[in-house]
Write an enzyme that holds these catalytic residues in place. Sequence first.
Site, short mmCIF file in Angstrom:
data_model
loop_
_atom_site.label_atom_id
_atom_site.label_comp_id
_atom_site.label_asym_id
_atom_site.label_seq_id
_atom_site.Cartn_x
_atom_site.Cartn_y
_atom_site.Cartn_z
N ARG A 212 0.84 -1.20 0.00
CA ARG A 212 0.00 0.00 0.00
C ARG A 212 0.87 1.25 0.00
NH1 ARG A 212 -3.11 -2.65 4.79
NH2 ARG A 212 -4.65 -3.86 3.66
N ASP A 250 -16.16 -3.87 -4.34
CA ASP A 250 -16.18 -5.17 -3.66
C ASP A 250 -17.59 -5.73 -3.82
OD1 ASP A 250 -14.18 -6.45 -1.23
OD2 ASP A 250 -16.22 -7.23 -1.39
N SER A 251 -17.68 -7.05 -3.98
CA SER A 251 -19.02 -7.63 -4.17
C SER A 251 -19.81 -7.62 -2.85
CB SER A 251 -18.91 -9.06 -4.70
OG SER A 251 -18.11 -9.82 -3.83
N ASP A 298 -6.65 -7.27 -6.11
CA ASP A 298 -6.20 -8.06 -4.95
C ASP A 298 -7.32 -9.04 -4.56
OD1 ASP A 298 -4.78 -8.98 -2.76
OD2 ASP A 298 -5.40 -7.34 -1.45
N CYS A 338 -2.90 -14.23 -3.39
CA CYS A 338 -2.57 -14.65 -2.01
C CYS A 338 -2.79 -16.15 -1.84
CB CYS A 338 -3.38 -13.85 -1.00
SG CYS A 338 -5.15 -14.07 -1.18
N1 SAH Z 1 -7.43 -5.69 -0.95
C1 SAH Z 1 -8.01 -5.93 0.35
C2 SAH Z 1 -8.18 -7.39 0.64
C3 SAH Z 1 -9.02 -8.13 -0.37
S1 SAH Z 1 -9.82 -9.54 0.28
C4 SAH Z 1 -7.17 -5.23 1.43
O1 SAH Z 1 -6.10 -4.68 1.12
O2 SAH Z 1 -7.58 -5.25 2.57
C5 SAH Z 1 -10.82 -10.02 -1.04
C6 SAH Z 1 -12.11 -9.25 -1.18
O3 SAH Z 1 -12.68 -9.64 -2.43
C7 SAH Z 1 -13.19 -9.55 -0.14
O4 SAH Z 1 -13.56 -8.36 0.51
C8 SAH Z 1 -14.39 -10.11 -0.94
O5 SAH Z 1 -15.64 -9.63 -0.48
C9 SAH Z 1 -14.10 -9.60 -2.33
N2 SAH Z 1 -14.65 -10.41 -3.43
C10 SAH Z 1 -14.69 -11.75 -3.54
N3 SAH Z 1 -15.20 -12.11 -4.73
C11 SAH Z 1 -15.47 -10.97 -5.41
C12 SAH Z 1 -15.98 -10.68 -6.70
N4 SAH Z 1 -16.31 -11.66 -7.56
N5 SAH Z 1 -16.10 -9.39 -7.07
C13 SAH Z 1 -15.75 -8.39 -6.23
N6 SAH Z 1 -15.26 -8.61 -5.00
C14 SAH Z 1 -15.12 -9.88 -4.58
#
Ligand code: SAH
Length: 394
Positions: A212, A250-251, A298, A338
């Site tokens: 970040r 985010d979904s 991510d 990850c």
């Molecule tokens: N980048 C974040 C961590 C990501 S965790 C950070 O720095 O804190 C992964 C996220 O992806 C979760 O919040 C989950 O709700 C979201 N997610 C999972 N599938 C998804 C999709 N198909 N479209 C959008 N978001 C999604």
Amino acid sequence: MPSIIHLKPGKDDSLRRFHPWIFSGAIHHIEGKPQEGDVVRVCTANGEFIAVGHWQIGTIAVRVLSFENENIDTSFFKQRLNAALNVRRSIGLADNPQNDTYRLVHGEGDNLPGLVIDIYGPTAVVQAHSVGMHVCRQQVAEALKDVMGDRLQNIFYKSETTLPFKADLGQENGFLLGGDANDVAMENGLRFHIDWLRGQKTGFFVDQRDNRSLLERYSRGRSVLNMFCYTGGFSVYAMRGGAKLVHSVDSSAKAVDLVNDNIRLNFPDDPRHEAFAEDAFRFLQQMQQDAYDLIILDPPAFAKHKDALRNALKGYTRLNARAFEKIRSGGILFTFSCSQAVNKDQFRMAVFTAAAQSGRSVRILHQLHQPADHPVNIYHPEGEYLKGLVLYVE
Ligand code: SAH
């Protein structure tokens, strides 16, 4: 008397190289009747002591706590936690007024397989990933209190979803110490609400801190899309870095609330930010060409197990291809995986395939990984899981 695990001939080789897992296939016979989570001693085929660890039913039968013939008690945990804290002090993360958010214990990386402890200001969130660590959670809590001293007022235990379901441990999330409702922690001078009660992992993705910071350096004047934003870590840094606009996606509607809260906490009434509850693939499909020149991808782990690897790699390719197609010329893409089951080369190949499909000219600027408070035990390469690429897209 602790049970004794006797290994088959030759099955002590990996232990002599300090690898901390014993697979069930390596066991010749067991002296005693260990319960899941018990501390067991391990002997070679010659009857010689080699390790002590936690017993569990499954492929990994023993997680090694020590290669010395020592007792696993509160003073053992104190010693290990002290060593972990010393590492965080020496890398400038603990006792830093600008940063009170860090991982104190990263499982095998801190010679405590099955245990994760994240620190959020005065609160520690303890997570057991093995039955053994669940069983000795009170000893861990006691040792933690002692080692952290005044730094710590609350210990929240959060293992409802990280322990084997079939072990039927009746585990519940809850405070082992304190019960403070203040949930704001600081990362590099930025403030975040941490939802350790209901949030994913221990409430925050501590592992993206350094990445970040790097993003912040590239944000000035750019239009940023933070895909899979969760609590909006990358978004908040992009705002501080001087981004022209930041869109978080985010979904989960809950995640969108969290990111809005965190933006408000640091940049109240700042019109540059907007968040959307939408599926990533849908959003990428529908967004305008050239709308963004800094994109973060991510996603959650696409492969939780080795069997899911092929599909996971396809998923990474599909996702990255959409971003390559749409990003503005001269744009920068931060892309991550990850999944522990996907290694660095496989991930790079999946992104390479996506770049080739899009036909864009792409340069690798940085190769990213997990930060220093998520150390990898050199004898346990499996501990390496986070990888990322920063790409310049012409
Ligand atoms: N980048 C974040 C961590 C990501 S965790 C950070 O720095 O804190 C992964 C996220 O992806 C979760 O919040 C989950 O709700 C979201 N997610 C999972 N599938 C998804 C999709 N198909 N479209 C959008 N978001 C999604």
